[in-house]
Scaffold this active site. Structure first.
Site, mmCIF file in Angstrom:
data_model
loop_
_atom_site.group_PDB
_atom_site.id
_atom_site.type_symbol
_atom_site.label_atom_id
_atom_site.label_comp_id
_atom_site.label_asym_id
_atom_site.label_seq_id
_atom_site.Cartn_x
_atom_site.Cartn_y
_atom_site.Cartn_z
ATOM 1 C CG HIS A 1 77.115 113.598 38.113
ATOM 2 N ND1 HIS A 1 75.811 113.904 38.373
ATOM 3 C CD2 HIS A 1 77.115 113.091 36.847
ATOM 4 C CE1 HIS A 1 75.050 113.599 37.333
ATOM 5 N NE2 HIS A 1 75.832 113.096 36.387
ATOM 6 C CG HIS B 1 78.225 108.186 31.654
ATOM 7 N ND1 HIS B 1 77.691 107.180 32.426
ATOM 8 C CD2 HIS B 1 77.209 109.072 31.443
ATOM 9 C CE1 HIS B 1 76.421 107.440 32.676
ATOM 10 N NE2 HIS B 1 76.103 108.565 32.084
ATOM 11 C CG HIS C 1 76.675 109.129 36.585
ATOM 12 N ND1 HIS C 1 77.175 110.028 35.668
ATOM 13 C CD2 HIS C 1 77.370 107.982 36.389
ATOM 14 C CE1 HIS C 1 78.106 109.451 34.941
ATOM 15 N NE2 HIS C 1 78.246 108.208 35.359
ATOM 16 C CG ASP D 1 78.028 112.535 32.526
ATOM 17 O OD1 ASP D 1 77.876 112.268 33.730
ATOM 18 O OD2 ASP D 1 77.080 112.670 31.723
#
Length: 209
Positions: A53, A59, A49, A55
Site C-alpha cells: 500500500h 495518514h 494499510h 501512505d
C-alpha cells in the site's frame, strides 16, 4: 520482446496479517448466481494499510493530502531496487556505497520480514536523516518490504514526517524476495479514494533494458 512484469504485491486473503487492532481482511460473495440469476458479486472489507500500500500524507498529518490528491506520476516510472542485508536501520551509512544518481524511485529489500503470515514484532526503520540525503539525489518515492518506515512502536513517526518534508512519498509492504537488484519500470497506482489516508496497490516491476 519486452521483459515480463513481476508482481511485487502481497496476496490479499484472510491470512494476510494486519496491524494489531486494525481491520482484518475479508472477502465474501455477497450476491451469488443462484440469487441474482446471472452473476456473483463480492464484498471486501479491509484497512487502507493492508498488504502492499501507499501512505498519503493525511495518514500522519491532519492537514496532509488525501489519496485522490496525489500525483500519479510518482507511482509509475523508473525505479532502482537495492538489497540490504537485514539491517538494524536504514540510514545514510547503509546506503553510502549505493549509486543513487538519477534515481527517482528507490525500492529497498531488507529480507527482515520473512514470514508474511504473521505481523512482525520488530523491523528495520528509516533513519530520518536519510530523507534529506535522498532528496539531494532527487528521490521522490521510497518503497520497502516492511509494514512501516518507522519503528512499529513509534507514535511520533519521525521518518514519515521527514520523508514528507523532503517531498518523498511512501510505498510499504512490498514483496521483493524474488527481485534482483537493478533498474526497473515500476507501476504501483493507488485507487481513486477521495478521503482516504492510504490505498492498497497492485505493485509490479519490469526489468529495464
Amino acid at each position: 520482446m519486452m521483459n515480463p512484469w513481476i508482481d511485487i504485491s502481497q496476496r490479499l486473503d484472510e491470512h494476510i496479517p494486519v496491524w494489531p487492532g486494525d481491520t482484518p481482511f475479508s472477502y465474501r460473495t455477497r450476491w451469488n448466481k443462484a440469487e441474482s440469476g446471472s452473476v456473483n458479486v463480492g464484498q471486501i472489507t479491509m484497512s487502507t494499510h493492508t498488504g502492499t500500500h501507499i501512505d498519503a500524507p493525511f495518514h500522519f498529518d491532519n492537514e496532509g493530502k488525501r489519496v485522490i490528491d496525489l500525483d500519479l506520476n510518482i507511482y509509475i516510472g523508473p525505479a532502482r531496487v537495492i538489497h540490504l542485508s537485514n539491517p538494524k536501520k536504514i540510514g545514510i551509512d547503509e546506503l553510502q556505497t549505493i549509486d543513487l544518481h538519477g534515481v527517482t524511485r528507490l525500492l529497498i529489500y531488507t529480507g527482515a520480514w520473512t514470514n508474511r503470515t504473521t505481523f512482525p514484532e520488530t523491523i528495520p526503520y528509516i533513519d530520518p536523516p536519510l530523507a534529506p540525503y535522498l532528496k539531494k539525489y532527487g528521490v521522490r518515492l521510497i518503497g520497502i518490504d516492511l509494514p512501516s518506515v518507522d519503528p512499529l512502536t513509534s507514535k511520533q513517526l519521525p521518518a514519515h514526517h521527514e520523508l514528507h518534508r523532503c517531498g518523498i512519498h511512501i510505498l510499504e509492504g512490498l514483496v521483493l524476495d524474488h527481485v534482483s537488484p537493478g533498474d526497473y519500470e515500476l507501476a504501483a497506482l493507488p485507487l481513486p479514494l477521495v478521503n482516504a489516508d492510504g490505498s492498497p496497490v497492485r505493485a509490479a516491476l519490469r526489468k529495464m533494458g
